[in-house]
Motif scaffolding. Structure first.
Motif, short mmCIF file in Angstrom:
data_model
loop_
_atom_site.label_atom_id
_atom_site.label_comp_id
_atom_site.label_asym_id
_atom_site.label_seq_id
_atom_site.Cartn_x
_atom_site.Cartn_y
_atom_site.Cartn_z
N TYR A 5 0.84 -1.20 0.00
CA TYR A 5 0.00 0.00 0.00
C TYR A 5 0.88 1.26 0.00
O TYR A 5 0.50 2.28 -0.58
CB TYR A 5 -0.91 0.03 1.23
N GLU A 6 2.03 1.18 0.67
CA GLU A 6 2.92 2.33 0.71
C GLU A 6 3.45 2.63 -0.69
O GLU A 6 3.55 3.79 -1.08
CB GLU A 6 4.06 2.06 1.68
N ALA A 7 3.77 1.59 -1.45
CA ALA A 7 4.20 1.79 -2.84
C ALA A 7 3.06 2.37 -3.66
O ALA A 7 3.26 3.24 -4.51
CB ALA A 7 4.67 0.48 -3.44
N ASP A 8 1.83 1.92 -3.37
CA ASP A 8 0.67 2.38 -4.13
C ASP A 8 0.42 3.87 -3.92
O ASP A 8 -0.02 4.56 -4.83
CB ASP A 8 -0.56 1.57 -3.71
N THR A 9 0.72 4.38 -2.73
CA THR A 9 0.44 5.79 -2.44
C THR A 9 1.63 6.69 -2.71
O THR A 9 1.48 7.90 -2.74
CB THR A 9 0.02 5.95 -0.96
N SER A 10 2.83 6.12 -2.89
CA SER A 10 4.00 6.96 -3.09
C SER A 10 4.37 7.11 -4.56
O SER A 10 4.06 8.11 -5.19
CB SER A 10 5.18 6.41 -2.28
N ASN A 11 5.01 6.10 -5.11
CA ASN A 11 5.52 6.28 -6.47
C ASN A 11 5.07 5.21 -7.46
O ASN A 11 5.51 5.19 -8.59
CB ASN A 11 7.06 6.30 -6.43
N ASP A 12 4.18 4.34 -7.03
CA ASP A 12 3.77 3.26 -7.93
C ASP A 12 2.30 2.92 -7.67
O ASP A 12 1.99 2.02 -6.92
CB ASP A 12 4.66 2.03 -7.72
#
Length: 449
Positions: free
Chosen positions: A189-196
């Motif tokens: 989820y962190e990747a989904d909200t940051s750069n991917d």
């Protein structure tokens, strides 16, 4: 039937949790109604146009065969009105077992009413102190209390009916017969909200492409550790639901996640809880230590202890209890009757009560309500603590629906009752589970806090 398909449909496996989802949806500006069973055409017409249609049930307390009998007509109803997302709402602590409240059985029964093979299961509801990390569930002990892994939780690990002995929800649900459970963990989820923004859909696509082809549906457990993750999870659910109507499982965080990703919703703050214009009647049928602390703190009420065993077996005692409750109300007192000890201790009068106590309690609540109508001093607000008692009480009061009034505290809703009986239509009703609410809950119900 509704002229257009609602956006959201839900079945609550107990009445108290079903009202929590009702509150989440109503506060988001969605026209929502919670029905007390599969609604008739006349009840749907009376409710008017709806964005969200709910059914309150009691599957959480049922054996698998009874669950299938309960949920089959629910599935047919939702197949007919075709909500984009169908939510099987479970308790945020996931307390269930192979022999009672079997979540796998519920999924198997309801899945034919949708078209999407993917079945997301959301663990956790951070707004209530429930967190799921790497598929393991954690829960706070009361509002603002210490957080425990669910199999070490002071109440849930020794629940009298469905003790939680496994924290990994994949293993917990597999024990109930749910096969092929995959997982999506919160670092994605962190990747989904940051750069991917494609991280979650890509991971899901990989799971779906490699999942067993011989299974009728593909369950996937999703972590939830923070409210910041709701948008990513909701976006994933809604994207999948656009391809084919979707069955999702979990607590009210399912609705919270979808609302977080809907741009057109209008968030509304809960209206203030006004003081009740008449004496308040409350019934505490839960044996939870949290409820016991709430009873002890309810100093504005005349508190009446009730022997659960005598209530079930002694008609004269039941009549005397009713007279005592009504006398207090007619003298202008708020009255709180409780079947568990107010100090949280165990006692012969409260321990080991049979399954018949909840319907006996509910019948007494209904008789008190009617007695006050007959006396010319009808009740305007009542509160009920205890999932089983709440379910039976709503049925005994002959209500066909509940709509949202306000929130008493996180996870506890004050609803407006809808009934064909004018004396009960408009009654304000609080239903709450044993683990919900702060110590001052019953005081808050008065509108005085």
């Amino acid at each position: 039937m509704t002229t257009t398909a609602p956006r959201f449909g839900w079945y609550g496996d107990d009445f108290t949790g079903a009202t929590d989802t009702l509150a989440v949806l109503a506060q988001a500006g969605l026209r929502s109604m919670l029905f007390m069973g599969v609604p008739s055409a006349s009840a749907l017409a009376a409710a008017g146009p709806l964005d969200a249609v709910g059914i309150a049930g009691a599957a959480r307390a049922m054996a698998p065969e009874a669950m299938r009998a309960e949920l089959a007509p629910v599935g047919r109803f939702f197949r007919q009105i075709a909500p984009t997302v169908l939510h099987y709402k479970v308790c945020s602590t996931f307390d269930s077992a192979p022999h009672v409240g079997n979540i796998a059985c519920a999924i198997q029964t309801l899945h034919p009413s949708v078209d999407n093979r993917w079945v997301p299961i959301l663990g956790g509801q951070p707004s209530l102190g429930r967190y799921c990390a790497f598929s393991n569930l954690f829960a706070a002990a009361g509002t603002g209390g210490a957080v425990y892994r669910i199999d070490r939780h002071p109440t849930m690990h020794r629940h009298p009916v469905t003790p939680m002995g496994e924290a990994d929800l994949r293993l917990h649900l597999a024990q109930q017969g749910l096969q092929g459970i995959a997982a999506l963990h919160y670092p994605l989820y962190e990747a989904d909200t940051s750069n991917d923004a494609a991280a979650l859909p890509t991971a899901l696509g990989a799971l779906l492409s490699t999942g067993p082809a011989d299974l009728p549906f593909l369950p996937t457990l999703l972590d939830l550790t923070s409210a910041d993750q709701l948008t990513s999870v909701g976006r994933l659910l809604w994207q999948q639901a656009q391809h084919a109507r979707l069955l999702a499982v979990g607590p009210s965080s399912v609705a919270q996640a979808l609302i977080a990703c809907w741009e057109a919703h209008t968030s509304q703050s809960a209206p203030a809880l006004a003081p009740s214009p008449a004496p308040v009647f409350a019934w505490a049928g839960s044996l939870s230590p949290i409820t016991a602390a709430q009873v002890q703190a309810a100093t504005s009420y005349q508190r009446i202890p009730v022997d659960a065993h005598r209530l079930e077996n002694d008609a004269a005692y039941t009549q005397a209890t009713q007279r005592a409750i009504c006398a207090g109300l007619q003298q202008g007192h708020h009255v709180l009757a409780y079947t568990g000890p107010a100090d949280g201790s165990s006692s012969p009068a409260s321990g080991g009560a049979s399954a018949a106590v909840a319907p006996a309690s509910a019948a007494l609540v209904a008789r008190v309500v009617q007695a006050q109508v007959d006396h010319g001093t009808p009740l305007r607000r009542i509160g009920i603590a205890g999932g089983d008692t709440s379910s039976h009480a709503v049925q005994a009061l002959q209500l066909w629906g509940l709509s949202y009034k306000t929130t008493v505290c996180p996870g506890v809703t004050l609803s407006r009752a809808h009934s064909a009986d004018p004396s009960r239509d408009g009654l304000e009703l609080m239903l709450k589970g044993g683990q919900m609410g702060g110590t001052d809950l019953f005081q808050r119900l008065l509108g005085a806090v």
